[in-house]
Design an enzyme around this catalytic site. Structure first.
Site, short mmCIF file in Angstrom:
data_model
loop_
_atom_site.label_atom_id
_atom_site.label_comp_id
_atom_site.label_asym_id
_atom_site.label_seq_id
_atom_site.Cartn_x
_atom_site.Cartn_y
_atom_site.Cartn_z
N ASP A 110 4.31 -3.41 -12.31
CA ASP A 110 4.99 -2.14 -12.45
C ASP A 110 6.09 -2.06 -11.39
O ASP A 110 6.12 -2.85 -10.45
CB ASP A 110 3.94 -1.03 -12.25
CG ASP A 110 4.53 0.36 -12.30
OD1 ASP A 110 5.34 0.62 -13.20
OD2 ASP A 110 4.17 1.18 -11.44
N ASP B 151 7.92 1.45 -10.24
CA ASP B 151 7.85 2.66 -9.42
C ASP B 151 6.49 2.77 -8.73
O ASP B 151 5.45 2.67 -9.39
CB ASP B 151 8.10 3.89 -10.27
CG ASP B 151 9.53 3.93 -10.81
OD1 ASP B 151 10.24 4.88 -10.49
OD2 ASP B 151 9.91 3.00 -11.54
#
Length: 210
Positions: free
Chosen positions: A2, A4
């Site tokens: 991922d 963020d």
């Protein structure tokens, strides 16, 4: 992995929201979506809608405000030294992710794209929205493309939409994650430093061999 709150310390959509004067509302929706309380696709549409009219130039300011998570670049460099490839799949935006990918030398990337018109955000995204299913498919397709067995893949994330890819990977890691992710993931890392990821991978491989 991922992007963020994983590759970087911040949530980009929250930063854009702060610039738009709607940061509190957007951050609340982000938090609920990350916990799994809201459908991610719905939550993204709702947050992006609040960005309507924000100048595109704000994205340059947002990019300057983000920071790679401690150890992220070292982890990526070590992966490349070992001949591994690195991919990011993000519910965030290509407008920021692509610049991070260039700086970090990341091999694969998928993210959402913000629609713009006359120099401002329209409050919509373009194309397919990145969901938990997208993240899982990305892991599987990149593994096939790079001739990597799924047992040798790694997935790292912190939000509910990362759970399917974390469970599908040979080594799945919840990184400073929400409770539901920590509960689901085979491995958890609760310090904001990505360097230990390499040790987790090595230990996992060693346990499998034994």
């Amino acid at each position: 992995m991922d992007v963020d709150s994983t590759l970087i310390d911040e949530e980009v959509i929250d930063l854009i929201g702060e610039a738009s004067g709607k940061g509190g509302h957007i951050a609340d929706i982000t938090s609920r979506a990350m916990r799994g309380d809201l459908d991610f696709r719905q939550a993204l549409a709702e947050r992006v809608r609040l960005l309507q009219g924000v100048p595109v130039s704000v994205l340059d300011d947002v990019f300057k405000a983000v920071h790679f998570t401690n150890g992220a670049l070292d982890m990526i460099a070590t992966a490349h030294e070992r001949g591994w490839t690195v991919g990011v799949v993000s519910g965030g935006f290509h407008e920021i992710v692509d610049r991070l990918v260039t700086l970090a030398g990341i091999d694969h990337a998928i993210a959402n794209t913000l629609e713009t018109k006359d120099g401002v955000l329209t409050g919509k995204t373009l194309g397919e929205v990145v969901t938990k299913e997208t993240k899982l498919r990305a892991l599987q397709s990149w593994a096939a493309e790079d001739n990597v067995d799924m047992a040798d893949t790694v997935a790292i994330g912190d939000g509910a939409n990362d759970i399917p890819m974390i469970l599908a990977a040979g080594t799945g890691i919840a990184f400073c994650a929400k409770p539901a992710v920590r509960q689901a993931a085979p491995h958890t890392l609760n310090i904001r430093n990505l360097r230990p990821v390499i040790s987790i991978i090595d230990n996992d491989r060693q346990n499998i061999q034994e």
